[in-house]
Design an enzyme around this catalytic site. Structure first.
Site, short mmCIF file in Angstrom:
data_model
loop_
_atom_site.label_atom_id
_atom_site.label_comp_id
_atom_site.label_asym_id
_atom_site.label_seq_id
_atom_site.Cartn_x
_atom_site.Cartn_y
_atom_site.Cartn_z
N LYS A 76 -5.18 -64.35 -10.74
CA LYS A 76 -3.86 -64.23 -10.12
C LYS A 76 -3.03 -65.49 -10.37
CE LYS A 76 -4.54 -60.83 -6.46
NZ LYS A 76 -4.31 -60.49 -5.06
N ASP B 90 -5.32 -64.30 -2.37
CA ASP B 90 -3.93 -64.61 -2.71
C ASP B 90 -3.61 -66.10 -2.55
OD1 ASP B 90 -3.38 -61.85 -3.04
OD2 ASP B 90 -3.16 -61.64 -0.88
N ASP C 227 -1.45 -61.73 1.38
CA ASP C 227 -1.97 -61.92 2.73
C ASP C 227 -3.45 -62.29 2.79
OD1 ASP C 227 -3.12 -59.45 1.99
OD2 ASP C 227 -3.19 -58.80 4.08
N THR D 138 -3.38 -56.94 -7.96
CA THR D 138 -4.29 -56.48 -6.91
C THR D 138 -5.73 -56.59 -7.38
OG1 THR D 138 -4.93 -54.61 -5.51
CG2 THR D 138 -4.06 -54.09 -7.70
N GLY D 139 -6.60 -56.84 -6.44
CA GLY D 139 -8.03 -56.84 -6.74
C GLY D 139 -8.63 -55.46 -6.65
N ASP E 257 1.11 -58.84 -3.93
CA ASP E 257 -0.24 -58.31 -3.74
C ASP E 257 -0.08 -56.89 -3.20
OD1 ASP E 257 -3.11 -58.22 -3.22
OD2 ASP E 257 -2.56 -58.44 -1.12
N LYS E 258 -1.11 -56.07 -3.32
CA LYS E 258 -0.99 -54.69 -2.83
C LYS E 258 -1.51 -54.55 -1.40
CE LYS E 258 -4.00 -51.55 -3.76
NZ LYS E 258 -4.36 -51.13 -2.37
N THR E 259 -2.81 -54.79 -1.24
CA THR E 259 -3.46 -54.49 0.04
C THR E 259 -2.92 -55.38 1.16
OG1 THR E 259 -5.45 -53.90 -1.18
CG2 THR E 259 -5.68 -54.25 1.20
#
Length: 688
Positions: A558, A581, A577, A530-531, A377-379
């Site tokens: 995802k 996710d 996180d 990522t969203g 995930d990114k954020t």
């Protein structure tokens, strides 16, 4: 019915990880059977049973012939002392050993004999044989062997259960995202109701800082809503009348009136909960290597024991035949096998925690060695997940420090994350804030206040445009580039003069670059889901050197992406996180949660990165390989020595005067336990 067991989906015990025996009785007995499967399967119960059995074992050993033989010490004799080992062993057998006997009964009833069957056979034969010889006045009782066997098996099972965590808590944590009550407008008055009383078309008031109680549409108000926990969007979304809001997300500093459009099972959050549940239930439980070894060892031991007693009854006296059978069952008993896996797991999980990551699920660490692809995930995972000031774009003649001082001073008392980021930046640069007066918030635009004699406004493009500074904004260099990176831009206006702009955004963790480089060097593929917006995803992926990435991905998508990769033969680890996710973490072959993330993500993952350091991921893979190697070594020894010991115990070489007495069999069994324990302890010195 046990609260954590679904009637139609038998799987594994959430406390001990053992296979659940499917109920084969009629339907009205299902509840009873499902509950009985877990009789005694509690970490606390096994802990208590172990310590009490351990305390009772000490005097049994003290009054055994082995102490006098090896230490030359004779314990005090008193009336009835000859029966002390019998009395204490009886307590241990029925108190500590009964859980193994009852579990063996369920295994045999389901025609799935395993470790519990072999343990039950060994302790039962040892106990009843010892009782018989004691009351017949003969030598050869195995009370000390029986007591130590039960005690060590209780210790092994306790360690095993401590290494296993249930993933069922994820659904509970999801429900905690919702507020306990909602403020509803009905018949012109407001009142608080519990969420179960909400109805479609209800109007609910969401105050600043509050959580949205249900999915709905804004009827009145303007605010920024933080949806990162649900969608992965890194920055708050500006919301106004007509926009949709999601249950569980956090309102900013504006008050909203929301019309409820979805309740209960229809909500976005309920959908995520269903995805998590489906992913957990669809996972096939990895059968423990020790269970498989115990299964074959059970068959070998039982068959050999029966053949042994039958053969010797035909050619020797009954006492010798029974003695041989007891020796076989004792030497084949999984004394070492009970610790072969749990002890390695206990050491490896402790080693993991000292290295900055926690192992919640035993299968997660074991399976990490096979991972061929890591999806991030990114954020909050590859990035810090919080706003930071990245650029100060001051107008000519204006010092960057002055620009930041004005902006931070106006936001000195703001709870908005942009305000907190401005204050943090000012503090890091040792910029003293100025006193302000007449502060006022400008909904959906920013804020203003007097700094000394100057009125200072800090806020969005809309605020600057309404003040007549559109041309100045358009002329600011780098602005378009910064917006393309998904950064938020605010502007500062003082005494009617445009002072400049400040860019804020989520920043990439320095550790992320090193982690991705290490994974690539080891041959592991890397991808990002990522969203967030496509522009932000492209910027982050380019900066980190990730070729495979997908933006604006929903929670369902995802999990679907992971299934896509898994169907093509990849063993996939997911790192994330947020709530968005959670389904992917549960569906992945290995779920890894960033420690500062939501409780939902932590409950859905098998491993947690406590230090929020992605560099721990290559360490996880390394530790997994080391752990698996130790497990295989221990299993080889714990079962391999039986190849030589069982024939000896059965009396195959008795024609040459070579055979094992039950006591010697027990000693060999204990020796194998020591070897397994020492080999497991060597894992402590391995570097990851």
């Amino acid at each position: 019915m046990h609260p954590e067991i679904r009637r139609d989906k038998p799987g594994s015990c959430p406390e001990c990880g053992m296979n659940l025996v499917p109920a084969k009785k009629k339907r009205d007995a299902t509840d009873h059977l499902a509950h009985d499967k877990h009789a005694g399967h509690s970490t606390t119960v096994f802990k208590t049973k172990f310590w009490l059995s351990f305390l009772l074992t000490a005097p049994i050993v003290a009054y055994s012939e082995i102490v006098e033989e090896f230490l030359g010490w004779t314990p005090p004799v008193f009336p009835g002392s000859d029966y002390l080992p019998f009395v204490l062993s009886t307590v241990i057998f029925f108190y500590g050993g009964w859980v193994f006997i009852s579990s063996a009964y369920r295994e045999l009833r389901a025609k799935l004999p395993g470790m519990m069957t072999l343990i039950a056979l060994a302790i039962s034969v040892a106990y009843f044989y010892s009782v018989a010889v004691t009351f017949l006045g003969e030598e050869g009782a195995l009370f000390w062997e029986l007591a130590t066997l039960i005690t060590i098996m209780l210790l092994g099972h306790w360690l095993e259960m401590r290494a296993v965590r249930s993933a069922q808590g994820a659904l509970k944590e999801l429900s905690r995202l919702l507020p306990d009550r909602a403020e509803v407008i009905r018949n012109g008055t407001t009142r608080f109701v519990v969420l179960t009383e909400l109805k479609r078309n209800d109007l609910v008031i969401v105050k600043p800082g509050g959580r949205v109680p249900a999915d709905g549409v804004i009827k009145e108000g303007v605010s920024d809503v933080n949806e990162a926990v649900a969608t992965g969007e890194s920055k708050p979304i500006s919301k106004k009348a007509g926009d949709e809001v999601i249950a569980g997300t956090t309102n900013g500093d504006g008050s909203l009136t929301v019309e409820v459009t979805k309740i209960g099972e229809e909500t976005f959050l309920a959908g995520v909960m269903r995805l998590v549940a489906e992913a957990e239930n669809s996972k096939s439980r990895l059968q423990m290597l020790s269970d498989r070894a115990a299964y074959y060892l059970t068959i070998v031991a039982v068959v050999t024991g029966v053949v042994t007693v039958a053969v010797w009854l035909a050619i020797a006296d009954p006492s010798f035949a029974i003695n041989r059978m007891v020796a076989v069952l004792v030497v084949a008993c999984p004394h070492a096998l009970g610790l072969a896996i749990p002890l390695v797991v206990s050491i490896s999980t402790a080693k993991a925690s000292r290295s900055g990551f926690l192992v919640r699920q035993r299968q997660a660490l074991e399976g990490a060695r096979l991972i061929s692809m890591v999806v991030f995930d990114k954020t909050g995972t590859l990035t810090r997940g919080e706003f930071e000031v990245s650029d100060l774009l001051a107008e000519p003649g204006v010092l960057p420090q002055e620009l930041l001082r004005f902006a931070a001073s106006v936001n000195a008392h703001s709870e908005h994350q942009i305000g907190r980021a401005l204050l943090a930046a000012a503090k890091s640069k040792n910029i003293a804030l100025s006193a302000i007066t007449n502060f006022s918030r400008i909904p959906a635009r920013g804020a203003k206040a007097f700094v000394g004699e100057q009125e200072v406004a800090v806020g969005s493009d809309l605020l600057a445009a309404e003040a007549g500074f559109e041309k100045e904004i358009a002329a600011v260099p780098k602005l378009a580039h910064l917006r393309g990176q998904g950064k938020s831009v605010i502007h500062v206006i003082a005494a009617g003069k445009f002072l400049g702009s400040i860019a804020l955004g989520d920043t990439i963790r320095p550790e992320s670059r090193e982690a991705i480089a290490r994974l690539k060097r080891s041959g592991v593929k890397v991808a990002m889901l990522t969203g967030d917006s496509p522009e932000v995803a492209e910027w982050a992926a380019g900066d980190l050197g990730i070729k495979d990435y997908f933006a604006q991905v929903s929670p369902a998508e995802k999990a679907a992406k992971l299934k896509f990769w898994k169907d093509r033969g990849e063993r996939v680890a997911m790192v994330g996180d947020g709530v968005n996710d959670a389904p992917a973490l549960a569906a992945a072959d290995l779920g890894i949660a960033i420690g500062a993330g939501t409780n939902v993500a932590l409950e859905s993952a098998g491993i947690i990165l406590v230090k929020n350091d992605p560099r721990d991921i290559p360490r996880i893979l390394r530790l997994s390989r080391l752990t698996y190697a130790k497990m295989m070594q221990n299993l080889f020894w714990a079962t391999g020595y039986n190849v030589a010991a069982i024939p000896l115990a059965a009396g195959v070489f008795s024609a040459w005067g070579v055979f094992l007495e039950p006591a010697v069999s027990a000693a060999l069994m204990s020796l194998s336990t020591v070897i397994v324990a020492v080999n497991a302890l060597l894992l402590k010195n391995k570097k990851i």
